[in-house]
Design an enzyme around this catalytic site. Structure first.
Site, PDB file in Angstrom:
ATOM      1  N   GLU A  55       6.704  76.352  -5.923  1.00  0.00           N
ATOM      2  CA  GLU A  55       6.348  74.977  -5.588  1.00  0.00           C
ATOM      3  C   GLU A  55       5.627  74.956  -4.239  1.00  0.00           C
ATOM      4  O   GLU A  55       6.282  74.975  -3.181  1.00  0.00           O
ATOM      5  CB  GLU A  55       7.609  74.117  -5.482  1.00  0.00           C
ATOM      6  CG  GLU A  55       8.410  74.055  -6.756  1.00  0.00           C
ATOM      7  CD  GLU A  55       9.212  72.759  -6.831  1.00  0.00           C
ATOM      8  OE1 GLU A  55       8.948  71.982  -7.743  1.00  0.00           O
ATOM      9  OE2 GLU A  55      10.065  72.532  -5.970  1.00  0.00           O
ATOM     10  N   HIS A  96      15.172  74.214  -2.639  1.00  0.00           N
ATOM     11  CA  HIS A  96      14.035  73.287  -2.744  1.00  0.00           C
ATOM     12  C   HIS A  96      13.460  73.072  -1.345  1.00  0.00           C
ATOM     13  O   HIS A  96      14.205  73.040  -0.361  1.00  0.00           O
ATOM     14  CB  HIS A  96      14.514  71.961  -3.347  1.00  0.00           C
ATOM     15  CG  HIS A  96      13.375  71.062  -3.713  1.00  0.00           C
ATOM     16  ND1 HIS A  96      12.672  70.338  -2.770  1.00  0.00           N
ATOM     17  CD2 HIS A  96      12.790  70.791  -4.907  1.00  0.00           C
ATOM     18  CE1 HIS A  96      11.713  69.657  -3.377  1.00  0.00           C
ATOM     19  NE2 HIS A  96      11.762  69.919  -4.675  1.00  0.00           N
ATOM     20  N   GLY A 125       9.184  66.588 -10.424  1.00  0.00           N
ATOM     21  CA  GLY A 125       9.872  65.587  -9.614  1.00  0.00           C
ATOM     22  C   GLY A 125       9.573  64.195 -10.130  1.00  0.00           C
ATOM     23  O   GLY A 125      10.133  63.742 -11.132  1.00  0.00           O
ATOM     24  N   GLY A 126       8.641  63.513  -9.458  1.00  0.00           N
ATOM     25  CA  GLY A 126       8.346  62.108  -9.738  1.00  0.00           C
ATOM     26  C   GLY A 126       8.166  61.778 -11.213  1.00  0.00           C
ATOM     27  O   GLY A 126       8.686  60.765 -11.698  1.00  0.00           O
ATOM     28  N   SER A 172       3.551  68.035  -8.342  1.00  0.00           N
ATOM     29  CA  SER A 172       2.659  67.031  -8.937  1.00  0.00           C
ATOM     30  C   SER A 172       2.266  67.347 -10.377  1.00  0.00           C
ATOM     31  O   SER A 172       1.141  67.093 -10.793  1.00  0.00           O
ATOM     32  CB  SER A 172       1.415  66.839  -8.062  1.00  0.00           C
ATOM     33  OG  SER A 172       1.787  66.341  -6.789  1.00  0.00           O
ATOM     34  N   ASN A 179      13.659  67.015 -11.834  1.00  0.00           N
ATOM     35  CA  ASN A 179      14.464  66.871 -10.614  1.00  0.00           C
ATOM     36  C   ASN A 179      14.347  65.421 -10.139  1.00  0.00           C
ATOM     37  O   ASN A 179      13.309  65.025  -9.628  1.00  0.00           O
ATOM     38  CB  ASN A 179      13.913  67.852  -9.554  1.00  0.00           C
ATOM     39  CG  ASN A 179      14.541  67.658  -8.191  1.00  0.00           C
ATOM     40  OD1 ASN A 179      15.566  66.988  -8.051  1.00  0.00           O
ATOM     41  ND2 ASN A 179      13.933  68.265  -7.176  1.00  0.00           N
ATOM     42  N   TRP A 180      15.413  64.684 -10.333  1.00  0.00           N
ATOM     43  CA  TRP A 180      15.377  63.259  -9.964  1.00  0.00           C
ATOM     44  C   TRP A 180      15.500  63.053  -8.462  1.00  0.00           C
ATOM     45  O   TRP A 180      15.331  61.947  -7.982  1.00  0.00           O
ATOM     46  CB  TRP A 180      16.494  62.495 -10.687  1.00  0.00           C
ATOM     47  CG  TRP A 180      16.214  62.218 -12.141  1.00  0.00           C
ATOM     48  CD1 TRP A 180      15.178  62.694 -12.882  1.00  0.00           C
ATOM     49  CD2 TRP A 180      16.975  61.380 -13.020  1.00  0.00           C
ATOM     50  NE1 TRP A 180      15.242  62.217 -14.166  1.00  0.00           N
ATOM     51  CE2 TRP A 180      16.342  61.403 -14.277  1.00  0.00           C
ATOM     52  CE3 TRP A 180      18.138  60.617 -12.868  1.00  0.00           C
ATOM     53  CZ2 TRP A 180      16.833  60.695 -15.378  1.00  0.00           C
ATOM     54  CZ3 TRP A 180      18.628  59.916 -13.969  1.00  0.00           C
ATOM     55  CH2 TRP A 180      17.982  59.946 -15.202  1.00  0.00           C
ATOM     56  N   LYS A 181      15.855  64.110  -7.748  1.00  0.00           N
ATOM     57  CA  LYS A 181      16.041  64.012  -6.287  1.00  0.00           C
ATOM     58  C   LYS A 181      17.037  62.890  -5.965  1.00  0.00           C
ATOM     59  O   LYS A 181      17.928  62.613  -6.758  1.00  0.00           O
ATOM     60  CB  LYS A 181      14.702  63.797  -5.585  1.00  0.00           C
ATOM     61  CG  LYS A 181      13.637  64.796  -6.020  1.00  0.00           C
ATOM     62  CD  LYS A 181      12.424  64.754  -5.152  1.00  0.00           C
ATOM     63  CE  LYS A 181      11.382  65.686  -5.726  1.00  0.00           C
ATOM     64  NZ  LYS A 181      10.268  65.898  -4.827  1.00  0.00           N
ATOM     65  N   GLU A 226      12.530  70.564   0.143  1.00  0.00           N
ATOM     66  CA  GLU A 226      13.109  69.418   0.865  1.00  0.00           C
ATOM     67  C   GLU A 226      14.444  69.807   1.495  1.00  0.00           C
ATOM     68  O   GLU A 226      14.784  69.316   2.573  1.00  0.00           O
ATOM     69  CB  GLU A 226      13.239  68.214  -0.081  1.00  0.00           C
ATOM     70  CG  GLU A 226      11.862  67.621  -0.386  1.00  0.00           C
ATOM     71  CD  GLU A 226      11.715  66.954  -1.735  1.00  0.00           C
ATOM     72  OE1 GLU A 226      12.741  66.694  -2.397  1.00  0.00           O
ATOM     73  OE2 GLU A 226      10.560  66.699  -2.142  1.00  0.00           O
ATOM     74  N   GLY A 229       4.961  65.942  -4.590  1.00  0.00           N
ATOM     75  CA  GLY A 229       4.933  64.497  -4.390  1.00  0.00           C
ATOM     76  C   GLY A 229       3.640  63.967  -3.798  1.00  0.00           C
ATOM     77  O   GLY A 229       3.571  62.809  -3.383  1.00  0.00           O
TER      78      GLY A 229
HETATM   79  C1  PEP Z   1       9.774  68.774  -6.921  1.00  0.00           C
HETATM   80  O1  PEP Z   1      10.280  68.120  -6.025  1.00  0.00           O
HETATM   81  O2  PEP Z   1      10.376  69.764  -7.336  1.00  0.00           O
HETATM   82  C2  PEP Z   1       8.478  68.355  -7.431  1.00  0.00           C
HETATM   83  C3  PEP Z   1       7.801  69.222  -8.075  1.00  0.00           C
HETATM   84  O3  PEP Z   1       8.089  67.053  -7.164  1.00  0.00           O
HETATM   85  P1  PEP Z   1       6.783  66.306  -7.759  1.00  0.00           P
HETATM   86  O4  PEP Z   1       6.681  66.672  -9.213  1.00  0.00           O
HETATM   87  O5  PEP Z   1       7.053  64.859  -7.541  1.00  0.00           O
HETATM   88  O6  PEP Z   1       5.614  66.825  -6.983  1.00  0.00           O
END
Ligand code: PEP
Length: 245
Positions: free
Chosen positions: A169, A99, A228-229, A207, A13-15, A101, A175
């Site tokens: 999640e 999500h 994500g990241g 993470s 997920n590049w957000k 966010e 993050g």
């Molecule tokens: C996400 O936003 O779905 C996520 C898991 O982010 P990260 O891997 O950066 O914690």
């Protein structure tokens, strides 16, 4: 007869990250995948502005595309929104809904998330439905109750293993570099499994990085990762994918 287990999915997920300069990471990933014997499905969920361009650069590679959100309506007067049908038309096979966010930034409730998942199904997309507790909820022992409530409220009745993926999640792990222990992940995934089809994929997200992907994948009922990241750089993302390969 042995129970079939779901084919894992690793979704990035590049957000709200990435301009056309980020296409080089997608291209690199496509190249790296050529040498990997994949046992999982790989998906990229770039910002909507890049879906078509990513589709072009990963053509022929085993990379699926997903959207990061959709509206609950198929079309209409909803300035700035994107429908599941539009994502399908752009080449997506899935869309993330609910999500944390989106739930936080846009006040999305379980009911809204469910309607979005229904719209995804109606458009022929897989709905990746995100659920997860906050740190306060975990500290006060409400995790399993929150997860159960979100599952009941966000996942459409009649969802199947073919059209729905659950992503657990923990909000506090997204993050932050923090992750639950494998025992905590196992407890939540087992509780989700009790309420879902045995073949429905349950992803862990929060993470995930190359260094912890293998131990998370080894947890019972973890059928992949939502990343994500670490999905922004092909070199990191491939490290996670290889833990599932
Ligand atoms: C996400 O936003 O779905 C996520 C898991 O982010 P990260 O891997 O950066 O914690």
């Amino acid at each position: 007869m042995a129970q079939k287990s779901p084919r894992p999915l690793v979704a990035g997920n590049w957000k709200m990250n990435g301009t056309t300069a980020a296409l080089k990471e997608a291209r690199l990933l496509a190249g790296m995948l050529k040498d990997v014997r994949l046992k999982c499905e790989v998906m990229l969920c770039p910002p909507a502005t890049l879906i078509s361009a990513v589709r072009t650069v990963v053509k022929g590679a085993r990379i699926r595309l997903g959207g990061q959100d959709c509206h609950w309506n198929a079309n209409g007067a909803h300035t700035g929104d994107i429908s599941a049908e539009m994502l399908k038309d752009a080449g997506c096979s899935a869309v993330i809904v609910g999500h944390s966010e989106r739930r936080t930034d846009h006040g999305e409730t379980d009911e809204i998330v469910r309607r979005k998942a229904e719209a995804a199904h109606a458009a022929g997309l897989i709905a990746i439905v995100c659920i997860g507790e906050t740190l306060e909820q975990r500290k006060s022992g409400q995790t399993l109750a929150v997860i159960s409530r979100q599952l009941k409220g966000s996942v459409p009745a009649g969802s199947t293993a073919a059209n729905t993926v659950i992503a657990y999640e923990p909000v506090w792990a997204i993050g932050t570099g923090l992750t639950p222990t494998t025992a905590e992940v196992g407890e939540v995934h087992q509780s989700i499994r009790r309420e879902t089809d045995p073949l429905m994929r349950i992803l862990y997200g929060g993470s995930v990085k190359p260094a912890n992907a293998a131990e998370l994948m080894a947890v019972a009922n973890v059928n992949g990762a939502l990343v994500g990241g670490a999905s922004l750089k092909a070199a990191d993302f491939i490290g996670i994918i290889k833990a599932y390969a």
